[in-house]
Enzyme design. Structure first.
Site, PDB file in Angstrom:
ATOM      1  N   GLY A 104       0.830  -1.207   0.000  1.00 28.94           N
ATOM      2  CA  GLY A 104       0.000   0.000   0.000  1.00 28.94           C
ATOM      3  C   GLY A 104       0.863   1.255   0.000  1.00 28.94           C
ATOM      4  O   GLY A 104       0.485   2.284  -0.558  1.00 28.94           O
ATOM      5  N   GLU A 111      10.363  -4.704   0.671  1.00 25.17           N
ATOM      6  CA  GLU A 111       9.711  -5.405   1.784  1.00 25.17           C
ATOM      7  C   GLU A 111       9.735  -6.916   1.562  1.00 25.17           C
ATOM      8  O   GLU A 111       9.924  -7.690   2.503  1.00 25.17           O
ATOM      9  CB  GLU A 111       8.267  -4.917   1.942  1.00 25.17           C
ATOM     10  CG  GLU A 111       8.196  -3.497   2.487  1.00 25.17           C
ATOM     11  CD  GLU A 111       6.789  -2.950   2.554  1.00 25.17           C
ATOM     12  OE1 GLU A 111       6.548  -2.096   3.401  1.00 25.17           O
ATOM     13  OE2 GLU A 111       5.928  -3.364   1.754  1.00 25.17           O
TER      14      GLU A 111
END
Ligand code: 5RP
Length: 233
Positions: A104, A111
């Site tokens: 998001g 990540e």
């Protein structure tokens, strides 16, 4: 509890429970993960935590670490050598098996590198992130090289996903990721298999990474409105 309070609770609880001196630590991105960083910073400042080496997963988390003088390294630095003991990160959606959708904040590529380079992985979230089926109400981010904007969207449509180019806020045009790419936000139909799609989407030419995280099972720290924490493995 309101949503800000739940984020603080989840972040601090996970940091207190999991982060130990001497760890090589991945620290994630977003409005929940920042509370992990803040707690790690506090523990370091108090002297309760020592000798950690941190890999931040975005500019945002790097800047948050810098505020606390948390020692940060690239993942390739000798202090980390491409491996982490633990990564703690936020999530956009989490299903009943702790599989999740992330990205998001547009940081899904690094990540995922951090998550999959970690011996253990934890998610911090609140109960609003729980879903039955991933990628239906919150679209799955897919990072693509600019040249593949339309061709990848066509291939995603052939897989049953509806792709929308992520537009920037306070800049004309699309979001440009920290790696110079674009993001397609892709909505799938109820019941889409995230394990299949995590593999399949990455086969499309020009796709760099997608936001399904199914290959590492995290421990989940989810704050609830009643002020309790659900810890789920
Ligand atoms: C960033 C992410 C975030 O972890 C995810 O968007 C959750 O953020 P927040 O805690 O602000 O809801 O994947 O790329």
């Amino acid at each position: 509890m309101n949503s800000d309070e739940m984020k603080v609770l989840a972040g601090r609880t996970a940091a207190d429970a999991l982060v130990k001196s001497g760890m090589k630590l991945g620290l994630g991105t977003g409005s929940t993960a920042v509370h992990v960083i803040n707690r790690v910073g506090e523990l370091l400042a108090m002297g309760a935590l020592k000798d950690i080496a941190v890999f931040p997963t975005s500019f945002q988390s790097l800047m948050d670490c810098e505020k606390w003088k948390i020692p940060v390294f690239t993942l390739n630095a000798p202090e980390l050598s491409g491996g982490l003991d633990l990564t703690i990160d936020g999530a956009d959606e989490v299903d009943g098996e702790n599989r999740c959708v992330k990205g998001g904040g547009g940081a899904l590529l690094v990540e995922k590198i951090a998550a999959y380079a970690s011996s253990s992985y934890a998610l911090v979230a609140d109960e609003r992130k729980f879903v039955r089926s991933l990628g239906v109400s919150f679209p799955v981010p897919v990072e693509v090289v600019p040249e593949a904007r339309l061709s990848a969207a066509r291939s995603l449509a052939a897989l049953g996903g509806e792709a929308v180019l992520r537009a920037a806020l306070r800049k004309a045009g699309p979001v440009i990721t920290e790696h110079g790419n674009l993001i397609l936000d892709v909505r799938f139909k109820e019941g889409a298999d995230p394990v299949f799609f995590e593999e399949e989407i990455n086969r499309i030419p020009g796709v760099v990474e997608n936001g399904f995280f199914t290959k590492i099972r995290p421990v989940l720290y989810a704050a609830r409105r009643d002020g309790t924490i659900e810890t789920r493995k």
